[in-house]
Write a protein that holds these residues in place. Structure first.
Motif, PDB file in Angstrom:
ATOM      1  N   CYS A 177       1.710  -0.538 -12.936  1.00 20.57           N
ATOM      2  CA  CYS A 177       0.709  -1.453 -12.380  1.00 20.57           C
ATOM      3  C   CYS A 177       0.161  -0.934 -11.061  1.00 20.57           C
ATOM      4  CB  CYS A 177       1.318  -2.847 -12.195  1.00 20.57           C
ATOM      5  SG  CYS A 177       1.715  -3.701 -13.735  1.00 20.57           S
ATOM      6  N   ASP A 178       1.023  -0.403 -10.219  1.00 21.13           N
ATOM      7  CA  ASP A 178       0.576   0.126  -8.932  1.00 21.13           C
ATOM      8  C   ASP A 178      -0.288   1.375  -9.111  1.00 21.13           C
ATOM      9  OD1 ASP A 178       1.588  -1.782  -7.163  1.00 21.13           O
ATOM     10  OD2 ASP A 178       3.564  -0.854  -7.130  1.00 21.13           O
ATOM     11  N   ILE A 179       0.053   2.214 -10.093  1.00 20.83           N
ATOM     12  CA  ILE A 179      -0.772   3.400 -10.384  1.00 20.83           C
ATOM     13  C   ILE A 179      -2.177   2.978 -10.797  1.00 20.83           C
ATOM     14  CG2 ILE A 179      -1.129   5.265 -12.065  1.00 20.83           C
ATOM     15  CD1 ILE A 179       1.925   5.658 -12.028  1.00 20.83           C
ATOM     16  N   LEU A 180      -2.268   2.003 -11.686  1.00 19.03           N
ATOM     17  CA  LEU A 180      -3.568   1.544 -12.164  1.00 19.03           C
ATOM     18  C   LEU A 180      -4.393   0.938 -11.034  1.00 19.03           C
ATOM     19  CD1 LEU A 180      -2.445  -0.031 -15.562  1.00 19.03           C
ATOM     20  CD2 LEU A 180      -3.887   1.991 -15.262  1.00 19.03           C
ATOM     21  N   ILE A 181      -3.770   0.155 -10.200  1.00 16.13           N
ATOM     22  CA  ILE A 181      -4.496  -0.466  -9.090  1.00 16.13           C
ATOM     23  C   ILE A 181      -4.992   0.602  -8.115  1.00 16.13           C
ATOM     24  CG2 ILE A 181      -4.229  -1.954  -7.070  1.00 16.13           C
ATOM     25  CD1 ILE A 181      -2.404  -3.724  -8.835  1.00 16.13           C
TER      26      ILE A 181
ATOM     27  N   ASN B 120       1.076  -4.848  -4.671  1.00 13.87           N
ATOM     28  CA  ASN B 120      -0.281  -5.295  -4.964  1.00 13.87           C
ATOM     29  C   ASN B 120      -0.236  -6.616  -5.720  1.00 13.87           C
ATOM     30  OD1 ASN B 120      -1.890  -2.919  -4.030  1.00 13.87           O
ATOM     31  ND2 ASN B 120      -0.643  -1.875  -5.570  1.00 13.87           N
ATOM     32  N   LYS B 121      -0.953  -7.605  -5.262  1.00 14.56           N
ATOM     33  CA  LYS B 121      -0.892  -8.932  -5.861  1.00 14.56           C
ATOM     34  C   LYS B 121      -1.911  -9.084  -6.991  1.00 14.56           C
ATOM     35  CE  LYS B 121       0.990 -11.315  -1.826  1.00 14.56           C
ATOM     36  NZ  LYS B 121       0.835 -12.423  -0.870  1.00 14.56           N
TER      37      LYS B 121
ATOM     38  N   PRO C 138      -4.678 -12.723  -8.220  1.00 11.78           N
ATOM     39  CA  PRO C 138      -4.866 -11.505  -7.423  1.00 11.78           C
ATOM     40  C   PRO C 138      -5.339 -11.837  -6.024  1.00 11.78           C
ATOM     41  CG  PRO C 138      -6.668 -11.781  -8.984  1.00 11.78           C
ATOM     42  CD  PRO C 138      -5.642 -12.816  -9.332  1.00 11.78           C
ATOM     43  N   SER C 139      -4.983 -11.003  -5.075  1.00 14.52           N
ATOM     44  CA  SER C 139      -5.440 -11.193  -3.703  1.00 14.52           C
ATOM     45  C   SER C 139      -6.947 -10.972  -3.638  1.00 14.52           C
ATOM     46  CB  SER C 139      -4.726 -10.214  -2.769  1.00 14.52           C
ATOM     47  OG  SER C 139      -4.979  -8.874  -3.169  1.00 14.52           O
ATOM     48  N   TRP C 140      -7.598 -11.588  -2.664  1.00 11.02           N
ATOM     49  CA  TRP C 140      -9.052 -11.488  -2.555  1.00 11.02           C
ATOM     50  C   TRP C 140      -9.506 -10.064  -2.318  1.00 11.02           C
ATOM     51  CZ3 TRP C 140     -12.391 -14.548  -4.478  1.00 11.02           C
ATOM     52  CH2 TRP C 140     -12.106 -15.918  -4.597  1.00 11.02           C
TER      53      TRP C 140
ATOM     54  N   VAL D 292      -8.320   0.138 -11.230  1.00 16.67           N
ATOM     55  CA  VAL D 292      -8.304  -0.568 -12.515  1.00 16.67           C
ATOM     56  C   VAL D 292      -7.719  -1.956 -12.278  1.00 16.67           C
ATOM     57  CG1 VAL D 292      -7.411  -0.566 -14.883  1.00 16.67           C
ATOM     58  CG2 VAL D 292      -7.990   1.606 -13.738  1.00 16.67           C
ATOM     59  N   SER D 293      -8.363  -2.997 -12.813  1.00 23.40           N
ATOM     60  CA  SER D 293      -7.786  -4.333 -12.671  1.00 23.40           C
ATOM     61  C   SER D 293      -6.610  -4.484 -13.633  1.00 23.40           C
ATOM     62  CB  SER D 293      -8.834  -5.420 -12.919  1.00 23.40           C
ATOM     63  OG  SER D 293      -9.160  -5.522 -14.281  1.00 23.40           O
ATOM     64  N   VAL D 294      -5.613  -5.239 -13.205  1.00 22.51           N
ATOM     65  CA  VAL D 294      -4.361  -5.346 -13.951  1.00 22.51           C
ATOM     66  C   VAL D 294      -3.991  -6.814 -14.148  1.00 22.51           C
ATOM     67  CG1 VAL D 294      -1.876  -4.861 -13.887  1.00 22.51           C
ATOM     68  CG2 VAL D 294      -3.514  -3.126 -13.103  1.00 22.51           C
TER      69      VAL D 294
END
Length: 335
Positions: free
Chosen positions: A140-144, A176-177, A209-211, A148-150
């Motif tokens: 997930c952190d790699i994609l963000i 990442n939130k 997700p965070s803003w 990329v949205s997760v």
């Protein structure tokens, strides 16, 4: 007793194309749909499919009815197809659209670093029986980091409820939130949860997700639809989650006018274009196949609604597209 008579989606010019590319999977979850992880259907010919998908997308755009196209890959486990990255890259270049995927996230970190950026959105399904939650969090952190949205979807197994709750809590710890959902499991339309579990599932979204993350990924997002349930007494209820109608046993639409084929399209693992329920589309008595060599020449349907022929709708994505009860039913409710 009030009766549901219509569902409205505020994105009538949006289509979600759900492409089931095969049933090869490295997981064997007990609650998986029958045939989804048996490995009996090989992946398609990438050279054929990439040209046909472009033709399909271009036809929908040319119809004048659809502006927003979302192409979603699922399986099986899509990342096991070695040609997936080639296909997504080609479609992005020749028929730009939002491309997403449902994956269990189990492929190596190297794979995600190499191919993850081709996707706009990845939904990671977290299955308690097999997942390595720490690996999933790294994916997930790699994609963000690749913008990329997760979405983290934890499948809530009532037979291992505490373990599933623990997976939700563990995902909450990522730096990442991104959004986290607790998703109910249904077997042939039946959900088996006690009162406490149902209460937990009423609020499916466990973290938004965070803003700053939303703003950073803004160009990756397709507009998220909202849904309205309309009842025969005139009441209108805004729905926040696409599984609302399944969980509340409101997914009986036999005889209703449905926009499947306009706002939602399923391509099954044999390549046939249909509803997830095998509903024939476009008012035709046959089904197009994405694997046909002459698909670009043949695929010229007029986009039109269909009459639902199923006892119940089991696909969350299809339950929330525009649909309306037949006129005779509407008249009866007013007597």
């Amino acid at each position: 007793m009030k009766k549901l008579i219509e569902i409205k989606n505020n994105q009538p010019r949006q289509i979600r194309i759900q492409y089931d590319i095969g049933n090869l999977c490295n997981y064997k979850c007990w609650y998986c749909f029958p045939g989804s992880n048996e490995g009996t259907h090989p992946f398609p010919d990438v050279e054929v499919v990439k040209h046909n998908l472009v033709a399909l997308i271009k036809h929908y755009r040319a119809s004048g009815m659809i502006d927003d196209i979302q192409l979603n890959f699922l399986g099986g486990e899509p990342t096991l197809w070695r040609e997936l990255g080639t296909l997504v890259e080609y479609v992005k270049e020749h028929a730009p659209c939002h491309i997403s995927m449902q994956s269990n996230g189990a492929r190596t970190l190297r794979w995600w670093k190499e191919y993850g950026h081709y996707f706009d959105h990845v939904s990671i399904s977290v299955h308690h029986e097999r997942c390595d939650i720490e690996h999933v969090k790294q994916v997930c952190d790699i994609l963000i980091d690749q913008k990329v949205s997760v979405l983290g979807n934890v499948l809530m197994d009532h037979t291992a409820w505490d373990k599933c709750i623990g997976l939700v809590d563990s995902l909450m710890e990522t730096k990442n939130k991104f959004m986290i959902l607790a998703k109910p499991i249904n077997i042939n339309g039946v959900v088996t949860y006690n009162e406490e579990q149902m209460e937990y599932l009423k609020t499916s979204c466990k973290r938004r997700p965070s803003w700053w993350l939303v703003m950073r990924h803004l160009n990756r997002y397709s507009r998220i639809p909202k849904f309205t349930a309309i009842y025969d007494n005139g009441e209108k209820v805004n729905i926040k989650t696409d599984h609302y109608f399944i969980v509340n046993l409101l997914n009986r639409f036999e005889g209703w006018d449905c926009s499947v084929g306009i706002n939602f399209l399923n391509i099954n693992r044999e390549g046939y274009l249909q509803g997830t329920c095998q509903q024939t589309l476009y008012g035709l008595d046959f089904k197009y196949n994405i694997n046909d060599l002459d698909f670009p020449e043949k695929f010229k349907p007029n986009l039109q609604t269909v009459t639902c022929q199923q006892k119940m709708c089991l696909c969350a994505g299809e339950t929330v597209i525009n649909k309306k009860a037949p006129v005779v039913e509407l008249v009866d409710t007013q007597r």
